[in-house]
Scaffold this motif. Structure first.
Motif, mmCIF file in Angstrom:
data_model
loop_
_atom_site.group_PDB
_atom_site.id
_atom_site.type_symbol
_atom_site.label_atom_id
_atom_site.label_comp_id
_atom_site.label_asym_id
_atom_site.label_seq_id
_atom_site.Cartn_x
_atom_site.Cartn_y
_atom_site.Cartn_z
ATOM 1 N N ALA A 1 0.846 -1.191 0.000
ATOM 2 C CA ALA A 1 0.000 0.000 0.000
ATOM 3 C C ALA A 1 0.882 1.242 0.000
ATOM 4 O O ALA A 1 2.031 1.210 0.448
ATOM 5 C CB ALA A 1 -0.888 -0.003 1.246
ATOM 6 N N PRO A 2 0.366 2.365 -0.490
ATOM 7 C CA PRO A 2 1.140 3.603 -0.489
ATOM 8 C C PRO A 2 1.488 3.999 0.939
ATOM 9 O O PRO A 2 0.740 3.697 1.877
ATOM 10 C CB PRO A 2 0.168 4.617 -1.116
ATOM 11 C CG PRO A 2 -0.838 3.795 -1.847
ATOM 12 C CD PRO A 2 -0.954 2.524 -1.075
ATOM 13 N N GLU A 3 2.614 4.660 1.107
ATOM 14 C CA GLU A 3 2.998 5.130 2.428
ATOM 15 C C GLU A 3 1.999 6.173 2.887
ATOM 16 O O GLU A 3 1.586 7.042 2.123
ATOM 17 C CB GLU A 3 4.402 5.737 2.387
ATOM 18 C CG GLU A 3 4.899 6.175 3.759
ATOM 19 C CD GLU A 3 6.309 6.720 3.686
ATOM 20 O OE1 GLU A 3 6.789 7.230 4.713
ATOM 21 O OE2 GLU A 3 6.901 6.646 2.605
ATOM 22 N N TYR A 4 1.582 6.094 4.129
ATOM 23 C CA TYR A 4 0.570 7.001 4.647
ATOM 24 C C TYR A 4 1.220 8.323 5.032
ATOM 25 O O TYR A 4 2.042 8.396 5.925
ATOM 26 C CB TYR A 4 -0.111 6.378 5.873
ATOM 27 C CG TYR A 4 -1.458 6.964 6.143
ATOM 28 C CD1 TYR A 4 -1.606 8.037 7.002
ATOM 29 C CD2 TYR A 4 -2.587 6.460 5.508
ATOM 30 C CE1 TYR A 4 -2.837 8.584 7.246
ATOM 31 C CE2 TYR A 4 -3.823 7.005 5.749
ATOM 32 C CZ TYR A 4 -3.950 8.064 6.624
ATOM 33 O OH TYR A 4 -5.181 8.608 6.854
ATOM 34 N N LEU B 1 -5.236 5.696 -4.510
ATOM 35 C CA LEU B 1 -5.072 4.244 -4.505
ATOM 36 C C LEU B 1 -5.049 3.660 -5.909
ATOM 37 O O LEU B 1 -5.076 2.445 -6.088
ATOM 38 C CB LEU B 1 -6.204 3.598 -3.695
ATOM 39 C CG LEU B 1 -6.222 3.974 -2.210
ATOM 40 C CD1 LEU B 1 -7.460 3.414 -1.531
ATOM 41 C CD2 LEU B 1 -4.960 3.474 -1.507
ATOM 42 N N ALA C 1 -8.243 -2.180 -2.733
ATOM 43 C CA ALA C 1 -7.101 -1.297 -2.498
ATOM 44 C C ALA C 1 -7.239 -0.564 -1.170
ATOM 45 O O ALA C 1 -6.255 -0.394 -0.435
ATOM 46 C CB ALA C 1 -6.971 -0.286 -3.640
ATOM 47 N N LEU C 2 -8.454 -0.136 -0.846
ATOM 48 C CA LEU C 2 -8.672 0.577 0.420
ATOM 49 C C LEU C 2 -8.476 -0.359 1.601
ATOM 50 O O LEU C 2 -7.934 0.038 2.640
ATOM 51 C CB LEU C 2 -10.081 1.171 0.433
ATOM 52 C CG LEU C 2 -10.429 2.101 1.609
ATOM 53 C CD1 LEU C 2 -9.449 3.270 1.675
ATOM 54 C CD2 LEU C 2 -11.857 2.606 1.472
ATOM 55 N N ASP D 1 -6.446 -2.954 1.668
ATOM 56 C CA ASP D 1 -5.010 -3.160 1.768
ATOM 57 C C ASP D 1 -4.336 -1.946 2.406
ATOM 58 O O ASP D 1 -3.458 -2.065 3.261
ATOM 59 C CB ASP D 1 -4.430 -3.428 0.382
ATOM 60 C CG ASP D 1 -2.958 -3.797 0.422
ATOM 61 O OD1 ASP D 1 -2.601 -4.741 1.150
ATOM 62 O OD2 ASP D 1 -2.168 -3.124 -0.267
ATOM 63 N N TYR D 2 -4.776 -0.786 1.976
ATOM 64 C CA TYR D 2 -4.240 0.487 2.480
ATOM 65 C C TYR D 2 -4.463 0.621 3.986
ATOM 66 O O TYR D 2 -3.531 0.888 4.757
ATOM 67 C CB TYR D 2 -4.935 1.614 1.721
ATOM 68 C CG TYR D 2 -4.625 3.019 2.158
ATOM 69 C CD1 TYR D 2 -3.331 3.434 2.412
ATOM 70 C CD2 TYR D 2 -5.657 3.952 2.277
ATOM 71 C CE1 TYR D 2 -3.057 4.743 2.781
ATOM 72 C CE2 TYR D 2 -5.398 5.253 2.631
ATOM 73 C CZ TYR D 2 -4.101 5.652 2.896
ATOM 74 O OH TYR D 2 -3.844 6.949 3.261
ATOM 75 N N ARG E 1 -2.504 -1.909 6.147
ATOM 76 C CA ARG E 1 -1.058 -1.706 6.196
ATOM 77 C C ARG E 1 -0.652 -0.393 6.857
ATOM 78 O O ARG E 1 0.531 -0.151 7.074
ATOM 79 C CB ARG E 1 -0.485 -1.753 4.775
ATOM 80 C CG ARG E 1 -0.476 -3.145 4.160
ATOM 81 C CD ARG E 1 -0.008 -3.101 2.724
ATOM 82 N NE ARG E 1 0.059 -4.427 2.136
ATOM 83 C CZ ARG E 1 1.140 -5.210 2.149
ATOM 84 N NH1 ARG E 1 2.238 -4.788 2.730
ATOM 85 N NH2 ARG E 1 1.124 -6.404 1.591
ATOM 86 N N ALA E 2 -1.626 0.455 7.146
ATOM 87 C CA ALA E 2 -1.295 1.724 7.796
ATOM 88 C C ALA E 2 -0.698 1.452 9.180
ATOM 89 O O ALA E 2 -1.221 0.626 9.931
ATOM 90 C CB ALA E 2 -2.558 2.578 7.928
#
Length: 209
Positions: free
Chosen positions: A6-9, A71, A88-89, A91-92, A95-96
């Motif tokens: 996931a993208p870095e928060y 995302l 995707a949400l 996963d995001y 992983r936060a």
């Protein structure tokens, strides 16, 4: 097969400022500890008009589109079917680094999930944002989602409460978040979840006219 990370928060200062502003205006009460409660006259003057409610709804929709874009879901794809962002949400959110979150991170994640939840409900079930009196809140009102359930009655939920319930039982699961909202709005769930949805104590029901 390796799962895509996931993208870095990250928290954008401009966006955080906006979140802090709407957290009070929208009745989130997140900063209520340092908030001076207004008098009855001041509260009435602060009460949003219909145009403010429309703007609130538009801002939440715009934020949901921005989250989907972050995302990797194009706006046109998300608008056509908001469920396309769920994997995707999920996963995001899973992983936060929640244990490393500061208050500002929680506020932003909370608002992102509130925006998506409300957007899903308005698109799938023709739900709508309305303004509701909240005498115990910091400004005397709050924005809630209203929908007609399959029982023919009008139900209301506060998306903020639904997201808060999901936070209380980690890991965060988007399918369960949506199922909980559906349950409390009297709508049959068609979303699969490994964990059952829970009724919301704050649910309100009105008889349709």
């Amino acid at each position: 097969m390796h799962k895509k990370s996931a993208p870095e928060y990250r928290i954008e200062p401009r966006r955080l400022a906006a979140v802090r502003k709407v957290s009070i205006k929208g009745g989130f009460g997140i900063e209520a500890g340092s908030f001076v409660f207004p008098t009855a006259e001041e509260a009435e003057q602060m009460r949003p008009r219909e145009a403010d409610t429309r703007k609130w709804a538009e801002d939440r929709h715009r934020n949901a589109i921005e989250v989907a874009g972050m995302l990797g879901i194009p706006p046109e794809v998300y608008t056509r079917d908001p469920m396309t962002v769920i994997p995707a949400l999920d996963d995001y959110a899973s992983r936060a680094p929640l244990n490393e979150f500061e208050e500002s991170d929680w506020i932003t994640l909370h608002l992102d999930l509130v925006s998506f939840l409300a957007d899903f409900l308005t698109q799938k079930y023709d739900a709508r944002w309305i303004l509701e009196d909240d005498p115990e809140g910091p400004v005397g009102h709050r924005y809630v989602i209203e929908a007609t359930g399959f029982d023919g009655q009008t139900h209301r939920i506060d998306p903020v409460d639904i997201v808060r319930m999901e936070f209380s039982s980690p890991p965060i699961e988007i399918a369960r978040l949506l199922a909980t909202a559906e349950l409390n709005l009297g709508l049959a769930s068609h979303i699969n979840s490994d964990r059952p949805a829970a009724p919301c104590p704050a649910e309100k029901t009105e008889t349709s006219t």
